[in-house]
Design an enzyme around this catalytic site. Structure first.
Site, PDB file in Angstrom:
ATOM      1  N   TYR A 162      37.132  35.433  39.792  1.00  0.00           N
ATOM      2  CA  TYR A 162      37.721  36.169  38.674  1.00  0.00           C
ATOM      3  C   TYR A 162      38.887  35.387  38.101  1.00  0.00           C
ATOM      4  O   TYR A 162      39.423  34.475  38.728  1.00  0.00           O
ATOM      5  CB  TYR A 162      38.135  37.592  39.078  1.00  0.00           C
ATOM      6  CG  TYR A 162      39.439  37.706  39.829  1.00  0.00           C
ATOM      7  CD1 TYR A 162      40.634  37.926  39.154  1.00  0.00           C
ATOM      8  CD2 TYR A 162      39.478  37.625  41.214  1.00  0.00           C
ATOM      9  CE1 TYR A 162      41.837  38.046  39.845  1.00  0.00           C
ATOM     10  CE2 TYR A 162      40.663  37.751  41.906  1.00  0.00           C
ATOM     11  CZ  TYR A 162      41.847  37.958  41.215  1.00  0.00           C
ATOM     12  OH  TYR A 162      43.032  38.076  41.897  1.00  0.00           O
ATOM     13  N   CYS A 163      39.241  35.753  36.866  1.00  0.00           N
ATOM     14  CA  CYS A 163      40.384  35.161  36.174  1.00  0.00           C
ATOM     15  C   CYS A 163      41.028  36.272  35.348  1.00  0.00           C
ATOM     16  O   CYS A 163      40.909  37.435  35.695  1.00  0.00           O
ATOM     17  CB  CYS A 163      39.937  33.982  35.307  1.00  0.00           C
ATOM     18  SG  CYS A 163      38.817  34.446  33.974  1.00  0.00           S
ATOM     19  N   ARG A 164      41.667  35.921  34.262  1.00  0.00           N
ATOM     20  CA  ARG A 164      42.332  36.922  33.434  1.00  0.00           C
ATOM     21  C   ARG A 164      41.310  37.763  32.658  1.00  0.00           C
ATOM     22  O   ARG A 164      41.370  38.971  32.673  1.00  0.00           O
ATOM     23  CB  ARG A 164      43.321  36.260  32.480  1.00  0.00           C
ATOM     24  CG  ARG A 164      44.058  37.231  31.585  1.00  0.00           C
ATOM     25  CD  ARG A 164      45.061  36.507  30.670  1.00  0.00           C
ATOM     26  NE  ARG A 164      45.653  37.444  29.755  1.00  0.00           N
ATOM     27  CZ  ARG A 164      45.105  37.788  28.584  1.00  0.00           C
ATOM     28  NH1 ARG A 164      43.963  37.252  28.210  1.00  0.00           N
ATOM     29  NH2 ARG A 164      45.703  38.662  27.799  1.00  0.00           N
TER      30      ARG A 164
END
Length: 169
Positions: free
Chosen positions: A127-129
């Site tokens: 995951y990221c932003r």
């Protein structure tokens, strides 16, 4: 490539050729361009895969999209069940603002699938932003492993919007 996939590609190409061979005289008036009958059906399965798609047909993993989108609810359930390696590919500054509980931090600029080590029985979830950088990292990982990779669709923004909590690293 399996036989049904080859057949689908051949049918799609034939339908595309047929769609391009219509009468193009200016005297004919049309409200909108049309595709041959069945064209939509030929491409109906071409969208992004979801985790449920792979649960229903496990052998589909080899021929499908390299990314599997997880919703915040699906990720929360997977975290509760254990057996996943959650990797946050955001920057150091972003991680300082909070992480999904249990996440491991490997920024995208240092993400190297070869450095993840041998599989330990856990599924990797990225995951990221917002989901864009985790998709880039996932594409690298899928290329290295030859298997689709799961990531949090919408990233940590979707996680927070779903009312899920963060922890300080």
């Amino acid at each position: 490539m399996n036989a049904s996939r080859k057949l689908l590609l051949a049918a799609s190409a034939l339908l595309a050729i047929t769609a391009c061979s219509g009468d193009t005289h200016a005297s004919k008036k049309r409200d909108a361009p049309s595709s041959p009958l069945g064209f939509e059906l030929a491409f109906a399965g071409a969208g992004a895969a979801t985790a449920d798609d792979y649960a229903a047909v496990p052998e589909a993993r080899a021929d499908a999209s390299p990314m599997i989108d997880l919703t915040p609810e699906q990720l929360a359930a997977r975290l509760a069940a254990g057996n996943i390696r959650l990797i946050d590919v955001r920057t150091d500054a972003e991680v300082a603002e909070g992480v999904i509980p249990g996440a491991e931090h490997i920024p995208l600029d240092r993400f190297d699938p070869a450095r993840l080590g041998p599989p330990d029985g856990r599924d990797v979830v990225l995951y990221c932003r917002s989901g864009k950088r985790s998709a880039m990292a996932g594409a690298k990982l899928a290329e290295a492993t030859g298997a689709p990779v799961e990531h949090l669709a919408g990233g940590i923004l979707a996680w927070e919007e779903a009312g899920r909590s963060l922890e300080q690293p």
